[in-house]
Design a protein around this motif. Sequence first.
Motif, short mmCIF file in Angstrom:
data_model
loop_
_atom_site.label_atom_id
_atom_site.label_comp_id
_atom_site.label_asym_id
_atom_site.label_seq_id
_atom_site.Cartn_x
_atom_site.Cartn_y
_atom_site.Cartn_z
N SER A 17 -18.47 30.33 -35.57
CA SER A 17 -17.31 31.18 -35.86
C SER A 17 -16.97 31.98 -34.38
O SER A 17 -17.23 30.93 -33.13
CB SER A 17 -18.37 32.55 -36.10
OG SER A 17 -19.22 32.90 -34.83
N SER A 39 -26.42 26.71 -34.28
CA SER A 39 -28.10 26.53 -34.21
C SER A 39 -29.01 27.37 -35.72
O SER A 39 -29.21 26.65 -36.11
CB SER A 39 -29.08 27.02 -33.23
OG SER A 39 -28.97 28.81 -32.95
N TYR A 161 -26.79 37.63 -18.30
CA TYR A 161 -25.58 36.96 -19.13
C TYR A 161 -25.55 37.09 -17.93
O TYR A 161 -24.35 35.41 -17.75
CB TYR A 161 -24.82 37.99 -20.19
CG TYR A 161 -24.14 37.49 -20.44
CD1 TYR A 161 -24.39 36.71 -21.57
CD2 TYR A 161 -22.94 37.99 -20.03
CE1 TYR A 161 -23.23 35.79 -21.75
CE2 TYR A 161 -21.55 37.09 -20.51
CZ TYR A 161 -21.79 36.58 -22.04
OH TYR A 161 -20.84 35.47 -22.04
N THR A 195 -14.60 39.09 -31.10
CA THR A 195 -15.44 37.94 -32.11
C THR A 195 -16.48 38.86 -32.82
O THR A 195 -16.86 39.91 -32.27
CB THR A 195 -15.70 36.87 -31.40
OG1 THR A 195 -16.98 37.56 -30.32
CG2 THR A 195 -15.19 36.28 -30.63
N1 LIG Z 1 -16.73 37.81 -27.13
C1 LIG Z 1 -16.83 38.11 -25.71
O1 LIG Z 1 -16.26 38.51 -25.46
C2 LIG Z 1 -17.01 36.54 -24.94
C3 LIG Z 1 -16.36 36.69 -23.38
C4 LIG Z 1 -16.38 36.27 -22.19
C5 LIG Z 1 -17.82 34.80 -22.75
N2 LIG Z 1 -18.05 34.66 -23.86
C6 LIG Z 1 -18.78 33.45 -24.29
O2 LIG Z 1 -17.84 32.74 -25.74
C7 LIG Z 1 -18.57 31.92 -26.05
C8 LIG Z 1 -18.66 32.37 -27.58
O3 LIG Z 1 -18.95 33.84 -27.91
P1 LIG Z 1 -18.81 34.63 -29.35
O4 LIG Z 1 -17.21 35.54 -28.86
O5 LIG Z 1 -17.71 33.49 -29.96
O6 LIG Z 1 -19.62 34.12 -30.35
P2 LIG Z 1 -19.61 34.29 -31.56
O7 LIG Z 1 -18.99 34.64 -32.53
O8 LIG Z 1 -21.41 34.94 -31.53
O9 LIG Z 1 -20.66 32.66 -31.13
C9 LIG Z 1 -21.31 32.17 -31.64
C10 LIG Z 1 -21.41 31.05 -31.42
O10 LIG Z 1 -23.00 29.91 -30.45
C11 LIG Z 1 -23.11 29.99 -31.73
N3 LIG Z 1 -25.36 29.74 -31.28
C12 LIG Z 1 -25.30 30.68 -30.38
N4 LIG Z 1 -27.08 30.30 -29.91
C13 LIG Z 1 -26.52 28.83 -30.32
C14 LIG Z 1 -28.04 27.42 -29.41
N5 LIG Z 1 -28.76 28.12 -29.39
N6 LIG Z 1 -27.11 26.08 -30.16
C15 LIG Z 1 -26.33 26.39 -30.97
N7 LIG Z 1 -25.71 27.13 -30.92
C16 LIG Z 1 -25.99 28.72 -30.74
C17 LIG Z 1 -22.91 30.78 -33.08
O11 LIG Z 1 -24.05 30.41 -34.12
P3 LIG Z 1 -26.18 30.57 -34.44
O12 LIG Z 1 -26.12 32.06 -33.91
O13 LIG Z 1 -26.11 30.11 -35.59
O14 LIG Z 1 -27.20 29.46 -33.55
C18 LIG Z 1 -22.47 30.46 -33.22
O15 LIG Z 1 -21.68 29.39 -33.44
C19 LIG Z 1 -20.33 32.23 -25.48
O16 LIG Z 1 -20.49 31.51 -24.49
C20 LIG Z 1 -20.42 33.96 -25.00
O17 LIG Z 1 -20.70 33.86 -23.66
C21 LIG Z 1 -17.50 35.66 -25.36
#
Ligand SMILES: NC(=O)c1ccc[n+]([C@@H]2O[C@H](COP(=O)([O-])OP(=O)(O)OC[C@H]3O[C@@H](n4cnc5c(N)ncnc54)[C@H](OP(=O)(O)O)[C@@H]3O)[C@@H](O)[C@H]2O)c1
Length: 250
Positions: A17, A39, A161, A195
Amino acid sequence: MSTRLDGKVALVTGSSSGIGAATARALSRKGATVVLNSSSSAPAGQALAAELGDATYVMADISDETQARELVEASARRNGRLDILVNNAGVTVKIPHREIDEVTGAVWAKILGVNLLGTWNVTAAAIPYLRAAARDQQGGSVVVNVSSLAGIRPTGSSIPYGVSKAAVNHMTLMLANVLGPEIRVNAVAPGLVDTPWTAGWDDERSLVHSRAPLKSSAQPEDVAEVIVGLVHSYQVTGEVVMVDGGLHLR
Ligand SMILES: NC(=O)c1ccc[n+]([C@@H]2O[C@H](COP(=O)([O-])OP(=O)(O)OC[C@H]3O[C@@H](n4cnc5c(N)ncnc54)[C@H](OP(=O)(O)O)[C@@H]3O)[C@@H](O)[C@H]2O)c1
């Protein structure tokens, strides 16, 4: 310089996602063969793999060293090589920074286990494959870590975090220093991205929309675009690129 990625293999962790899925789509559009991972959310990962054609999905928890190694080995074995690693998988626990008592050892272990050690686990396992793939291509192989503005400014969903992402930023620099010329290592540091992770963050979104110079939060595709740009930036290593609409300036 061609920006096509035909013949290259990319592993994107946490790609069922959000930013990871958008990055997988962007790399696939450029011609790369993509390995998807998460995961637990296997149906979403498998559906995206089917949508992308020659992609595969591997379920693995990157915080587990053995599963991380098996993920990398499966990616390289199935496709014969590994050229691009995007360390995107991450977790958080939302805790106001002043609520020190809520920051338990379990919270630290969960966040550092995935964001920091998970990123290390996958990268360390991937280095021999990335080195091998670097021999026959311009610009070598590349790692892009998905960090956060919270790793640069004292902001974000919780202190653990932000600390985990600050550590990822420093790890990016330290690995870039020792892995060249075969492997470049860079990071993107998004601000607020729309997201599933931030679905209920209405107050934070309003704040970003009013405060950031670009008056908007990012879409996952905006971050994916910068990640793909770093894949093509052959003279760039050891950089952490903020993707925050200029929020860090305010
Ligand atoms: N959204 C924001 O505002 C934002 C801002 C700054 C940085 N980020 C960073 O961007 C990255 C992605 O975030 P997102 O917003 O796209 O979140 P998201 O849509 O919730 O996606 C997170 C993804 O990581 C997977 N995941 C979580 N734990 C895992 C593990 N232990 N092993 C393998 N996969 C794992 C989840 O799938 P499962 O749960 O099935 O494992 C999912 O596919 C993260 O590193 C986050 O810190 C996000």
